[in-house]
Design an enzyme around this catalytic site. Structure first.
Site, PDB file in Angstrom:
ATOM      1  N   ALA A  17      21.896  28.793  39.268  1.00 17.07           N
ATOM      2  CA  ALA A  17      20.678  28.801  40.077  1.00 17.07           C
ATOM      3  C   ALA A  17      20.837  27.918  41.313  1.00 17.07           C
ATOM      4  O   ALA A  17      20.476  28.311  42.427  1.00 17.07           O
ATOM      5  CB  ALA A  17      19.486  28.348  39.240  1.00 17.07           C
TER       6      ALA A  17
ATOM      7  N   ARG B 180      18.292  36.397  18.665  1.00 16.09           N
ATOM      8  CA  ARG B 180      18.856  35.135  18.184  1.00 16.09           C
ATOM      9  C   ARG B 180      17.944  34.377  17.237  1.00 16.09           C
ATOM     10  O   ARG B 180      18.399  33.816  16.234  1.00 16.09           O
ATOM     11  CB  ARG B 180      19.171  34.242  19.393  1.00 16.09           C
ATOM     12  CG  ARG B 180      20.285  34.814  20.208  1.00 16.09           C
ATOM     13  CD  ARG B 180      20.508  34.046  21.494  1.00 16.09           C
ATOM     14  NE  ARG B 180      21.681  34.606  22.166  1.00 16.09           N
ATOM     15  CZ  ARG B 180      22.118  34.202  23.350  1.00 16.09           C
ATOM     16  NH1 ARG B 180      21.480  33.258  24.009  1.00 16.09           N
ATOM     17  NH2 ARG B 180      23.191  34.755  23.879  1.00 16.09           N
TER      18      ARG B 180
END
Lengths: 663, 266
Positions: free
Chosen positions: A56, A343
């Site tokens: 980012a 997950r």
């Protein structure tokens, strides 16, 4: 105001996230068009500070530099290329539909919202899916060596929680290759003079003037010098806070300090209790352990997860256990998704079978904490060479860490802390509740709801950095440049004084316990009471324990050395001090959310089958917490006050709310 | 010899099987201007399952308890991918195995062993403190041309660029470089040619890397020399020490690209 549960108060709701008032698919185009423009000649008069150089931060730094803004970029490592995005293994999602298997922007959007257990904001997630294809184009143009088919076209594979193949990858080192791409773009701007790079620098305070973020106080980690850097806008791209658990798959240096300092200055913290426990990590081997290592989720494409059906088989050589005595529990419970369930679900089921006494590997306390991830079928079907070509580096890493050969013996894996969906609250523009402070990537809370799907973190980091932030930040920068800020301005002086007071305090306590010993103890508390399963009783207990530990820290920590040199203990001490506050807020958030959703599993709220049970009537909102404690300048450290809860209601227009099912 | 006494001590202490006692000779240098020296430390009951850096963590906890400043060393991901760690371990870059220091485990050592631990030693990597060095010179080589100029937004569709699998694979192998600096530390000339050759090969194997290929190699080589890295004399220690197994032939590619570029008068 009366405290709720004796812990927090409730403030005003967040009424507007600034998303354009048009249907979801039109929002991003509308916003880009409405955002003000800055003429190229004026851009060099405008300055941007970016903290962090992961996907980012590096992508935003490169892009804003290319656009012509003056960028200052900061990282605590010795080079921007070290940021922890580099460790991401499996891949990056994009709605390219190269496999013609029914993928689309809408399906990626839908999968991500559903995967996040309907606790993410529709507007942001749709935009993420929309720009996903551009990311792949950008990275290929930079020379990222994605896996290719023999015809020269790009290859894809599958990740958890989806039934299409939309994941682009570069063997098991996708994060490395994407970060090197962004890093090289950033270095190119450094050479061009648009980006000034500050390596081995750590942000220790945010400068806020008249309600606007205007700069940071950073410590040069080599000389120890405390520096003031001002700009028109500040961007935090400083990653997640999984290291509050001490053991996680994060890097040793990953920390919450930049975020927490901003939180203390008024930036709301969104959903701090949403943490991702990744199902496939190498189990803990002993007390000496400093960190945990992930085995990529991509392994679940070909590996089969199982434990023995009978407890008495748990210490046997797994190769000697016949097929009929094995329980491939994910395939049994979730026939449609099998080993590729999301997950949070895979992790909780691993915990359940181990709690039943059917775990494998060494005893940890009263239980064996491990399950098998077995490639015998894949090796028989595809051959060892094909398996090596796909996953070679992961198998090597496993062998090196455990001393076992996974081509012969099944891997042993167990869940570990991996990612934090929570982070600083941001609006549609990625602006925090402090004007002029933007937050991107894992550091913000915005796109993954209560559970992140695999191969989505790389997608979000690069989406924010290359495409979202550069478009939204110009709307703010168009109002600048803002009035220059003198070194003796009270806002600067106050921020510097706070850093100096903390540094001095940490070095002068001279107590009995090392920083690591506090960090480990905090990690144990968090894992035990705010980990894979949370209860009201446990969370209340944890809050008491953390408060006691924090009080002891400020009285009894031992930090040797001085402030005017490289001092790694001092660096760690500051980070752990902030984790000791964050940990309490995470527990308060987890306690107040009396429902289960995604990675946040409250034992009191489950379906008959033991799945997470949401309460949309009560909790269909983002919890954004405001800090009210002291700033430490009056000699009072670690005072958190009682946080104020601001709710942002989640509205689902494009997607129908449902109980999540992967069966 | 001290070995006998040492073994006697070990035998006397009842402990878990496989635990090790070690003598560590560690480079301590209190800042760039200090001369630096090897200091001897002892650690006890080291588990073979510990990583090398966890063993140093244990030592640092011990030192702090005694009131001694811990030893400064770099590490971050501890998964062998960020390239932040890197130590000369008994004269070998990253130690006896072909891996990074963080992925080296104590099962590679024997009870009673003496291990010497030093920082990377090369002029372009000045020591900051103890085992921590400054590798900014690597970043500056990348700044000189280790990239493809592709501004955000200007990229063509990914599917429009075809890359034959063999080129993609060779580019990938070269792109695996983690920038740790072991190649330089292992080289008697402190050459950075393996590091640089890896980048030249990565970008040069791809169609996207062609437009800047000549300029890239000339500019990077100039920066490499200006930073004080030495030349390559085909010894091969670099590739041998490389935790990612970057093959030595990337240096051939580098030399070939340089020749071509110079011929074209770049």
């Amino acid at each position: 105001m009366a405290l709720i549960n004796g812990l927090y108060t409730e403030g005003e709701k967040i009424a507007d996230t600034k998303a354009p008032k048009v249907p979801v698919p039109e929002m991003w185009t509308t916003r880009k068009f409405d955002a003000m423009l800055v003429n190229p000649a004026n851009r060099r008069k405008l300055s941007v500070i970016i903290v962090g150089t992961g996907l980012a931060g590096a992508a935003a730094g490169a892009t804003l530099g290319e656009a012509g803004y003056r960028v200052k970029s900061f990282c605590f490592q010795d080079s921007p290329r070290r940021a922890h995005s580099i460790a991401a293994q499996g891949g990056i999602n994009a709605a390219k539909n190269y496999k013609e298997d029914g993928d689309s922007i809408y399906r990626l959007f839908y999968d991500t919202v559903k995967g996040g257990d309907y606790r993410a904001r529709e507007s942001n997630v749709y935009r993420l899916a929309e720009v996903s294809a551009n990311i792949i184009d950008q990275c290929v143009a930079q020379g990222v060596p994605f896996a290719r088919e023999y015809g020269g076209l790009l290859d894809n594979r599958s990740f958890g929680g989806v039934q299409v193949s939309r994941t682009f990858y570069a063997r098991g080192q996708t994060g490395q290759q994407l970060l090197i791409g962004a890093y090289q773009a950033l270095e190119r701007q450094i050479a061009a003079g648009t980006v000034e790079m500050y390596t081995r620098h750590e942000m220790l305070e945010l400068i806020v003037k008249d309600g606007k973020a205007r700069g940071i106080i950073a410590r040069d980690l080599v000389t120890g010098e405390i520096e003031t850097h001002v700009a028109d806008v500040v961007v935090l791209a400083s990653g997640g806070y999984g290291n509050v658990f001490f053991l996680s798959t994060n890097a040793m240096g990953s920390n919450v300090t930049a975020n927490w300092r901003a939180h203390r200055k008024g930036a709301y913290f969104g959903n701090p209790c949403y943490t991702q426990i990744h199902p496939t990590c190498i189990p803990v081997s002993g007390d000496h352990q400093s960190k945990l290592t992930l085995m990529s989720e991509s392994l679940r494409n070909d590996g089969r997860i199982w434990v023995p059906k009978n407890r008495e088989d748990c210490d046997k050589d797994p190769r000697q256990i016949p097929e009929e005595d094995r329980d491939y529990y994910l395939e049994r419970i979730y026939p449609s998704f099998g080993n590729l369930v999301p997950r949070d679900i895979a992790s909780r089921q691993a915990k359940n079978v181990c709690d039943e006494g059917r775990g494998v590997g060494p005893m940890v306390g009263d239980f064996r904490r491990g399950v098998y991830l077995d490639f015998a079928d894949a090796i028989a079907r595809l051959g060892e060479d094909a398996v090596r070509a796909k996953y070679g580096n992961l198998f090597d890493m496993y062998a090196r860490i455990t001393g076992e050969n996974p081509y012969e013996v099944p891997m042993r894996i167990y869940p570990a802390v991996h990612y934090t969906m929570g982070g600083l609250w941001v609006d549609y523009d990625l602006q925090s509740s402090i004007e002029g402070l933007y937050v991107t990537g894992e550091a913000n809370f915005s796109d993954h709801g209560a559970n992140r799907l695999g191969a989505s973190a790389l997608m979000q980091g690069l989406a924010d950095g290359y495409f979202v932030l550069p478009n939204t930040i110009r709307d703010y920068l168009a109002k600048g440049p803002f009035e220059a800020l003198a070194d003796d301005d009270p806002a600067v002086a106050e921020a510097r004084a706070a850093v100096e007071a903390r540094t001095e305090k940490l070095l002068s306590i001279n107590g009995e316990r090392t920083v690591d010993s506090f960090h480990k103890e905090l990690g144990n508390i968090m894992w035990e009471y705010c980990g894979m399963e949370r209860t009201e009783e446990g969370l209340n207990k944890a809050i008491g324990l953390i408060r006691g530990l924090r009080e002891e820290f400020w009285r009894n920590v031992k930090v040797l050395g001085s402030a005017d040199t490289l001092n790694q203990s001092l660096e760690k001490a500051g980070r752990v001090a902030d984790f000791l506050e964050l940990g309490e807020l995470m527990c308060i958030d987890a306690l107040h959310r009396r429902e289960s959703c995604g990675g946040h599993f409250r034992a009191e709220s489950q379906t008959e089958d033991g799945e997470a049970l949401r309460h949309d009537d009560e909790f269909l909102y983002v919890a954004a917490w405001e800090f009210t404690g002291g700033d430490g300048t009056n000699g009072e450290f670690g005072n958190m006050g009682a946080p104020v809860l601001h709710k942002e209601d989640l509205v689902y227009d494009a997607i129908e709310l449902k109980q999540r099912s992967y069966k | 010899m001290t070995t006998t006494t040492h073994e006697a001590e070990v035998a006397a202490a009842p402990r878990e099987e496989g635990l090790m006692n070690l003598t560590l000779k560690i480079w301590r240098q209190n800042g760039p201007r200090d001369n630096g020296r090897l200091v001897t430390f002892k650690v006890k009951d080291i588990s073979p399952d510990m990583s090398f850096l966890e063993m140093l963590d244990v030592l640092n906890e011990q030192l702090q308890a005694e009131g001694t400043e811990p030893i400064a060393f770099d590490s971050d991901c501890r998964e062998g991918i960020c390239g932040m760690c890197g130590l000369m371990i008994s004269g070998e870059a990253h130690g006896p195995e072909k891996t990074t220091t963080c992925q080296l485990h104590m099962r590679s050592f024997k009870d009673g062993e003496t291990i010497t631990i030093e920082p990377w030693k090369a002029d372009p990597f000045p020591v900051i403190k103890d085992l921590v060095v400054d590798r900014g010179s690597f970043d500056r080589i990348i700044q000189a041309g280790g990239f493809i100029s592709a501004n955000t937004g200007a990229a063509p569709k990914a599917e429009a660029i075809l890359v034959p699998k063999e080129n993609a694979d060779r580019a990938f192998v070269a792109a695996e470089c983690i920038g740790c600096g072991a190649c330089v530390a292992a080289c008697p000339n402190a050459s950075g040619m393996l590091f640089m050759g890896a980048k030249i090969t990565h970008l040069g194997e791809l169609p996207q890397g062609q437009p800047e290929r000549d300029a890239r190699v000339v500019s990077m080589v100039n920066q490499h020399d200006a930073e004080g890295f030495g030349g390559c004399t085909n010894i091969g220690e670099c590739s041998h020490a490389c935790p990612k197994g970057i093959p030595q032939d990337v240096i051939s590619t580098l030399n070939k690209d340089l020749r071509t570029a110079l011929k074209r008068g770049r």
